[in-house]
Motif scaffolding. Structure first.
Motif, PDB file in Angstrom:
ATOM      1  N   ALA A   1     -27.056   3.873  10.444  1.00  0.00           N
ATOM      2  CA  ALA A   1     -28.026   4.080  11.530  1.00  0.00           C
ATOM      3  C   ALA A   1     -27.863   3.037  12.638  1.00  0.00           C
ATOM      4  O   ALA A   1     -28.207   3.279  13.788  1.00  0.00           O
ATOM      5  CB  ALA A   1     -29.450   4.037  10.977  1.00  0.00           C
ATOM      6  N   LYS A   2     -27.316   1.882  12.290  1.00  0.00           N
ATOM      7  CA  LYS A   2     -27.085   0.859  13.309  1.00  0.00           C
ATOM      8  C   LYS A   2     -25.806   1.115  14.089  1.00  0.00           C
ATOM      9  O   LYS A   2     -25.666   0.707  15.245  1.00  0.00           O
ATOM     10  CB  LYS A   2     -26.994  -0.525  12.651  1.00  0.00           C
TER      11      LYS A   2
ATOM     12  N   VAL B   1     -28.824   2.453   6.338  1.00  0.00           N
ATOM     13  CA  VAL B   1     -29.220   1.485   7.364  1.00  0.00           C
ATOM     14  C   VAL B   1     -27.989   1.061   8.175  1.00  0.00           C
ATOM     15  O   VAL B   1     -28.015   1.023   9.409  1.00  0.00           O
ATOM     16  CB  VAL B   1     -29.927   0.265   6.732  1.00  0.00           C
TER      17      VAL B   1
ATOM     18  N   LEU C   1     -35.604  -3.999   8.071  1.00  0.00           N
ATOM     19  CA  LEU C   1     -34.292  -3.349   7.951  1.00  0.00           C
ATOM     20  C   LEU C   1     -33.375  -3.675   9.135  1.00  0.00           C
ATOM     21  O   LEU C   1     -32.193  -3.353   9.097  1.00  0.00           O
ATOM     22  CB  LEU C   1     -34.465  -1.827   7.824  1.00  0.00           C
ATOM     23  N   GLY C   2     -33.942  -4.283  10.165  1.00  0.00           N
ATOM     24  CA  GLY C   2     -33.112  -4.726  11.280  1.00  0.00           C
ATOM     25  C   GLY C   2     -32.609  -3.619  12.192  1.00  0.00           C
ATOM     26  O   GLY C   2     -31.574  -3.771  12.854  1.00  0.00           O
ATOM     27  N   LEU C   3     -33.324  -2.520  12.261  1.00  0.00           N
ATOM     28  CA  LEU C   3     -32.898  -1.437  13.147  1.00  0.00           C
ATOM     29  C   LEU C   3     -33.239  -1.767  14.599  1.00  0.00           C
ATOM     30  O   LEU C   3     -34.190  -2.501  14.874  1.00  0.00           O
ATOM     31  CB  LEU C   3     -33.575  -0.129  12.726  1.00  0.00           C
ATOM     32  N   PRO C   4     -32.468  -1.219  15.520  1.00  0.00           N
ATOM     33  CA  PRO C   4     -32.704  -1.550  16.932  1.00  0.00           C
ATOM     34  C   PRO C   4     -34.027  -0.967  17.434  1.00  0.00           C
ATOM     35  O   PRO C   4     -34.459   0.074  16.968  1.00  0.00           O
ATOM     36  CB  PRO C   4     -31.525  -0.900  17.654  1.00  0.00           C
ATOM     37  N   ARG C   5     -34.633  -1.665  18.361  1.00  0.00           N
ATOM     38  CA  ARG C   5     -35.901  -1.216  18.931  1.00  0.00           C
ATOM     39  C   ARG C   5     -35.742   0.073  19.704  1.00  0.00           C
ATOM     40  O   ARG C   5     -34.723   0.311  20.308  1.00  0.00           O
ATOM     41  CB  ARG C   5     -36.442  -2.285  19.886  1.00  0.00           C
TER      42      ARG C   5
ATOM     43  N   PRO D   1     -27.889   3.764  19.342  1.00  0.00           N
ATOM     44  CA  PRO D   1     -27.745   3.907  17.885  1.00  0.00           C
ATOM     45  C   PRO D   1     -28.816   4.876  17.357  1.00  0.00           C
ATOM     46  O   PRO D   1     -29.961   4.822  17.824  1.00  0.00           O
ATOM     47  CB  PRO D   1     -27.998   2.499  17.341  1.00  0.00           C
TER      48      PRO D   1
ATOM     49  N   GLU E   1     -37.821  -2.220  11.958  1.00  0.00           N
ATOM     50  CA  GLU E   1     -37.216  -3.161  12.901  1.00  0.00           C
ATOM     51  C   GLU E   1     -37.086  -4.566  12.323  1.00  0.00           C
ATOM     52  O   GLU E   1     -36.048  -5.203  12.446  1.00  0.00           O
ATOM     53  CB  GLU E   1     -38.038  -3.185  14.198  1.00  0.00           C
TER      54      GLU E   1
ATOM     55  N   GLY F   1     -30.358   4.727  14.785  1.00  0.00           N
ATOM     56  CA  GLY F   1     -31.425   3.928  14.166  1.00  0.00           C
ATOM     57  C   GLY F   1     -32.526   3.539  15.129  1.00  0.00           C
ATOM     58  O   GLY F   1     -33.548   2.992  14.718  1.00  0.00           O
ATOM     59  N   SER F   2     -32.325   3.797  16.428  1.00  0.00           N
ATOM     60  CA  SER F   2     -33.409   3.506  17.367  1.00  0.00           C
ATOM     61  C   SER F   2     -34.353   4.707  17.501  1.00  0.00           C
ATOM     62  O   SER F   2     -35.410   4.587  18.095  1.00  0.00           O
ATOM     63  CB  SER F   2     -32.853   3.099  18.736  1.00  0.00           C
TER      64      SER F   2
END
Ligand SMILES: Cc1cc2nc3c(=O)[nH]c(=O)nc-3n(C[C@H](O)[C@H](O)[C@H](O)COP(=O)(O)OP(=O)(O)OC[C@H]3O[C@@H](n4cnc5c(N)ncnc54)[C@H](O)[C@@H]3O)c2cc1C
Lengths: 397, 372
Positions: free
Chosen positions: B253-254, B250, A393-397, B262, A390, B264-265
């Motif tokens: 995944a976003k 990455v 890498l800035g991935l969403p929560r 997403p 998070e 990525g969550s």
């Protein structure tokens, strides 16, 4: 990029090394062992106080807190010298590293005088009261309540896992002071003397054996705590949780790196000359761990180099995860390489110096179990992976 | 130590990245993968003097250190740059520099620096370990000539390089002979990654003048040192490729949504990416450490090179496997660029000894006191 330090940094190393030669206690006197993380034998108290007085306890601090305003690379060589000799600074690590550090960073002058300095000089033992039965990884969900009553707080609730609490003089407890605020916003940090009426400490054994009692449940039944024991602002405790290690935050990785180096060194010295030293499966795993240890050191160094250049490094987040997992792996490999010989707890590797803090974790099997202390406490490995995903890498929560 | 790039080094990194973004976009890599050529890219690199980056100025090079070379190689890996750079600069030139007499070096290195000659380095004979005790190819003297016998396998650019540094035995000594490719029997692979084509070479009956025999006396140590350089080069280039895979994953995944969020969550995805990140950082750190050891002539260079190669191998394994899994079906198509990176990442692992071999070498060197 270069491999070697500048000469000023090396001069700092020499100065400290000389000081250690002069001031390390006589090993013959250092026989008394601590029996918890808040129990410091007399010889170790005296040594810690001497380090404080001579400005060698926490080099990053100013002299009034036992330091000498050392720079990042000076701190690094300082820890390298301690590690090389297997010397621990404090047998109350949460006191020096977290509780004392929090009060130095966030406390008022009186708290610094009455608590931080005595903790740093090993005159006072400290415990850290964060976790609760229902607040572990989700620490902000803590429910121990502190209600304001005149110039006192009235505290009720329970902490658990509170390392060393039964031997501690005080607990830095995180308590809920505003039950109506969002959960991160209603927390405060209180200094609670353990002899205050209503404080009950119930030590219990950890997984390594029935005699190894460091954990505590701590119960607070209408404990009256003077308002002057509030550290920082009311309801601003979350900031303290996160900033507790500010002074040596840059150095946290060293603990993982040195612990790993030490275990690896000891394992390799046992392995050398045995048939297992030619076993490709063992060698394959050893090579992985040697590379782990080296990469930890390199990433730690890179973090320091970035900080030195005023950048905000992201390395921190992986170092704890890598270090704690690799330590557990070395111990497991040692157990497996020993094979059935690891079954006998009388078999104790005799490497640790008398000044080391981990004397109680002696057999490789216990070291393996103790490895989980690293992957569970202080933010589990899973939580570290969440943080990397998070925040880095800035991935969403 | 100071383990961060200097401002000048960061500037070089930006320059190389910009040049490659311009001159080596994924479209070019794809074109090569589908049978095209990349000659213009090499011409550009030559015009920028990059082949001579680490060659001494007296030999017509730029005289930079191995750290600068690592920076360039990481970017090449990131862009999956095709062409003779890797084999010429990090294998052929390394072997020549390590083994040749000063006189021979002053002949060959300027040719590399100017881009006049491309090269390759032939070591393995089928074991796939690049270990020197597996060398049985032989050279014998016949008047002013050397006559070669044997085969060499898995030679990067073996079918295309102008000159090949071949490791042979001569009178029980290990030596290196520079052989023109045109004098050898060449069997080029149908490669899994068209940006790095390997070939088997038939040495039998090949005859070259004796002045192509490099150095004097047994060169085992020098050849090992050259192989260590090749290891570091492959490692840091693999790191660049894996870094790009991580970035692509990455991003995806976003962006990609399933179940209204997403992907990525999802923690199963997050933790895979966190582990990829860790492995990339670890392999990068070990690769630059090895480069730094080479740059400073540090005695830990050999163990550092194997640590780098092992870490790069572990890193590519995770990044290729989880990197593809995270993309789901779209990653399984020819049309998507992901496979260009996966292929390149895998090639590095399969040459010059895999991760396990190098972990074992690290362990043996460490047990023998190699990383005090
Ligand atoms: C040796 C040791 C010493 C300690 N000393 C102290 C001390 O002195 N003072 C103190 O206050 N505390 C102390 N602790 C407590 C420690 O901080 C907690 O154990 C830790 O925060 C984890 O909380 P938990 O045990 O409640 O586990 P839980 O939070 O219940 O976690 C259980 C499992 O669920 C996983 N999990 C939880 N949340 C998530 C998530 N969001 N995503 C993925 N997985 C998740 C965890 O990773 C773990 O595997 C100590 C612990 C140990 C082991």
């Amino acid at each position: 990029m270069r491999l070697h330090n500048d000469s000023a940094t090396e001069a700092f190393r020499t100065e400290f090394s000389d000081w250690l030669d002069e001031n390390l206690p006589d090993p013959a006197e250092a026989t008394e062992r601590p029996h918890s993380s808040a129990d410091t034998p007399a010889w170790a108290r005296a040594f810690q106080a001497k380090m404080f007085d001579d400005g060698w306890l926490v080099p990053a601090y100013p002299p009034e807190f036992g330091g000498r305003n050392a720079g990042l690379f000076e701190q690094l060589v300082y820890f390298e010298e301690l590690g090389r000799r297997d010397v621990t600074r404090s047998f109350n690590p949460q006191g020096l590293g977290i509780v004392g550090a929090s009060i130095v960073s966030f406390g008022n002058d009186q708290q610094k005088r009455d608590y931080a300095i005595p903790i740093l000089r090993a005159e006072m033992m400290a415990a850290l009261g964060m976790s609760e039965p229902n607040a572990g990884s989700d620490l902000a969900g803590l429910t121990t309540r502190a209600a304001i009553d005149g110039d006192e707080f009235v505290v009720s609730g329970q902490k658990v896992w509170t390392s060393g609490a039964h031997d501690a003089d005080m607990i830095l407890a995180f308590v809920r002071t505003d039950p109506d605020a969002p959960k991160h916003k209603g927390i405060s940090a209180l200094i609670i003397d353990t002899d205050t009426p209503g404080v009950t400490r119930r030590p219990f054994a950890d997984i390594t054996g029935p005699d190894h009692t460091d954990f505590n449940e701590v119960f607070f039944d209408d404990v009256r705590v003077p308002r002057k024991n509030l550290v920082g602002e009311l309801n601003d405790g979350w900031r303290i949780c996160n900033g507790a290690l500010a002074h040596e935050r840059a150095m946290l990785w060293i603990m993982w790196s040195q612990g790993l180096d030490k275990m690896l060194r000891e394992f390799l010295s046992e392995l050398r000359g045995t048939a297992k030293a030619d076993d490709p499966v063992v060698l394959d795993k050893v090579g992985k761990l040697v590379a782990d240890a080296q990469s930890l050191r390199l990433l730690g160094n890179r973090q320091l180099a970035k900080q030195q250049r005023g950048l905000v490094p992201a390395e921190q987040s992986i170092l704890k995860m890598m270090g704690s997992e690799a330590q557990r792996e070395v111990a497991l490999l040692a157990v497996e390489a020993l094979g059935p010989a690891a079954l006998d707890q009388r078999r104790v590797p005799g490497h640790s110096s008398v000044f080391a803090s981990d004397k109680h974790v002696v057999t490789w099997f216990n070291r393996y179990l103790f490895g989980f202390a690293g992957t569970i406490s202080g933010g589990t490995s899973e939580i570290q992976r969440n943080i990397i995903a998070e925040r880095v890498l800035g991935l969403p929560r | 130590m100071d383990f961060e790039l200097t401002d000048d080094q960061l500037e070089l990194q930006r320059t190389v990245r910009d040049v490659l973004a311009q001159e080596c976009p994924p479209d070019l890599v794809r074109a090569v993968t589908e049978g095209g050529a990349a000659d213009e890219l090499w011409d550009t690199l030559v015009s920028l003097d990059w082949p001579g980056l680490t060659i001494a100025t007296e030999h017509g090079g730029t005289g930079y250190s191995w750290v600068e070379l690592a920076i360039v190689l990481e970017e090449f890996g990131r862009a999956v740059a095709p062409g003779p750079f890797l084999a010429t600069v990090t294998q052929f030139a390394s072997a020549v520099r390590a083994v040749a007499t000063p006189h021979q070096a002053s002949h060959w290195l300027p040719l590399v620096a100017s881009g006049a000659v491309t090269g390759a380095f032939a070591v393995d004979e089928g074991a796939g370990t690049w270990l020197l005790d597996g060398v049985s190819a032989a050279a014998t003297c016949d008047g002013e000539d050397l006559v070669l016998a044997g085969t060499k396998r898995y030679v990067l650019d073996g079918a295309t390089a102008d000159e090949i540094a071949v490791v042979v035995r001569l009178d029980a000594q290990l030596r290196v002979v520079v052989v023109p490719r045109s004098a050898l029997g060449v069997d080029a692979f149908a490669p899994i990654d068209a940006t790095s084509v390997h070939a088997d070479l038939d040495l039998d009956g090949c005859r070259v003048p004796v002045d192509r025999l490099l150095g004097e006396g047994d060169a085992t140590e020098a050849i090992s040192a050259a192989i260590d350089e090749a290891l570091v080069a492959i490692s840091v280039s693999t790191v660049g490729t894996c870094q790009r895979i991580l970035e692509l994953d990455v991003e995806y995944a976003k962006e990609r949504r399933q179940f209204d969020v997403p992907i990525g969550s999802f923690q199963a995805v997050k933790h895979k990416l966190a582990d990829m990140y860790r492995d990339v950082e670890r392999a990068r750190a070990l690769s630059y450490f090895a480069a730094l050891c080479l740059a400073e002539g540090d005695s830990r260079a050999a163990v550092a090179a194997s640590m780098a190669k092992a870490a790069a191998g572990e890193c590519q394994q995770r990044c290729t496997q989880d990197g593809l899994q995270i993309f789901g079906g779209i990653g399984y198509t020819w049309e998507h660029d992901l496979h260009l990176y996966l292929r390149r990442a895998k090639v590095g692992e399969l040459t010059f000894g895999g991760a396990s071999q190098h972990r074992q070498r690290v362990a043996r060197l460490t047990l023998a006191g190699g990383l005090a």
